[in-house]
Design a protein around this motif. Sequence first.
Motif, PDB file in Angstrom:
ATOM      1  N   ASN A  15       0.828  -1.210   0.000  1.00  0.00           N
ATOM      2  CA  ASN A  15       0.000   0.000   0.000  1.00  0.00           C
ATOM      3  C   ASN A  15       0.863   1.260   0.000  1.00  0.00           C
ATOM      4  O   ASN A  15       0.679   2.166  -0.827  1.00  0.00           O
ATOM      5  N   VAL A  19       1.655   4.565  -2.338  1.00  0.00           N
ATOM      6  CA  VAL A  19       1.563   5.961  -1.878  1.00  0.00           C
ATOM      7  C   VAL A  19       2.836   6.718  -2.249  1.00  0.00           C
ATOM      8  O   VAL A  19       2.780   7.870  -2.719  1.00  0.00           O
ATOM      9  N   LEU A  22       2.816   7.521  -5.882  1.00  0.00           N
ATOM     10  CA  LEU A  22       1.870   8.604  -6.132  1.00  0.00           C
ATOM     11  C   LEU A  22       2.485   9.958  -5.789  1.00  0.00           C
ATOM     12  O   LEU A  22       2.373  10.921  -6.553  1.00  0.00           O
ATOM     13  N   GLY A  30      -2.756  11.904  -2.660  1.00  0.00           N
ATOM     14  CA  GLY A  30      -4.084  11.689  -2.097  1.00  0.00           C
ATOM     15  C   GLY A  30      -4.413  12.767  -1.077  1.00  0.00           C
ATOM     16  O   GLY A  30      -3.517  13.414  -0.522  1.00  0.00           O
ATOM     17  N   VAL A 114      -1.662   4.260  -8.033  1.00  0.00           N
ATOM     18  CA  VAL A 114      -3.062   3.994  -7.685  1.00  0.00           C
ATOM     19  C   VAL A 114      -3.342   2.497  -7.712  1.00  0.00           C
ATOM     20  O   VAL A 114      -3.999   1.953  -6.812  1.00  0.00           O
ATOM     21  N   ILE A 117      -1.619   0.848  -4.703  1.00  0.00           N
ATOM     22  CA  ILE A 117      -2.358   1.152  -3.476  1.00  0.00           C
ATOM     23  C   ILE A 117      -3.592   0.260  -3.368  1.00  0.00           C
ATOM     24  O   ILE A 117      -3.876  -0.305  -2.307  1.00  0.00           O
ATOM     25  N   GLY A 118      -4.327   0.129  -4.468  1.00  0.00           N
ATOM     26  CA  GLY A 118      -5.522  -0.714  -4.460  1.00  0.00           C
ATOM     27  C   GLY A 118      -5.197  -2.152  -4.110  1.00  0.00           C
ATOM     28  O   GLY A 118      -5.899  -2.789  -3.316  1.00  0.00           O
ATOM     29  N   PRO A 178      -7.077   8.885  -7.291  1.00  0.00           N
ATOM     30  CA  PRO A 178      -7.505   7.873  -6.312  1.00  0.00           C
ATOM     31  C   PRO A 178      -8.992   7.956  -5.973  1.00  0.00           C
ATOM     32  O   PRO A 178      -9.635   6.927  -5.756  1.00  0.00           O
ATOM     33  N   LEU A 182      -9.659   4.385  -7.187  1.00  0.00           N
ATOM     34  CA  LEU A 182      -9.157   3.494  -6.143  1.00  0.00           C
ATOM     35  C   LEU A 182     -10.198   2.470  -5.706  1.00  0.00           C
ATOM     36  O   LEU A 182      -9.879   1.296  -5.518  1.00  0.00           O
TER      37      LEU A 182
END
Length: 213
Positions: A15, A19, A22, A30, A114, A117-118, A178, A182
């Motif tokens: 995760n 981030v 991103l 985010g 993204v 993270i998902g 996101p 997301l």
Amino acid sequence: MLYRSLVYLLGMFVNFFGVALLINATLGAGFWTSFFIGVSDHLGYTVGFWYGAFQLLIIFINAKLMKQLPEVRAVVPVVLESLILDFWLEIVFGNVDLSTAPYLVQVLTLLTGVAVIGLGVAIYILPQFPRAPVDQLFLAVSNRFNLSIQAGQTLVAVIMTSLALAIGGPVGLGTLAPMLFLGPVIQLCYTRAYPLYYRFHPQGEKVYQESYQ
């Protein structure tokens, strides 16, 4: 327990790798991360430090909204996530600068972030361990003000994005992406990861069947 713990930690690392991608895409982060970056720029200390500090505060906000005692167990993911976030940002990506990279590279980094993270969130929620306070805030707001979960998420997102803008946080395409993509990515990854999680679980089919009861 060991298996669940390893999956939980794996999800966190994946995760926050997303981030970090991103953030390093330099097209905005985010809404939560944008706020923490803005605070870090103004007051010093690392993004992970402020991530942890504000989440400790949110534990008590959630308790107030839900009219319950503070969720002490939520301290565990707060500490772990703060350390993992700083690991990726300060150590792994400490010398990475994509601000002058071609725009296509930045966009691809953002979209990869993204997606990662998902995947990380989908893995992270599988063991059903305590979640970070920011993940509970949407539910607390929805419950307190009698809103749908989507409306609660949107309200928190708008408030935090506004605060991030006010303090100069990196709000941009990376903040919007996101919010749009997301949810579907998490659902897609979770649907595929769920049976795999139980396939490799030490108790296998027994636990898989119990999860449906």
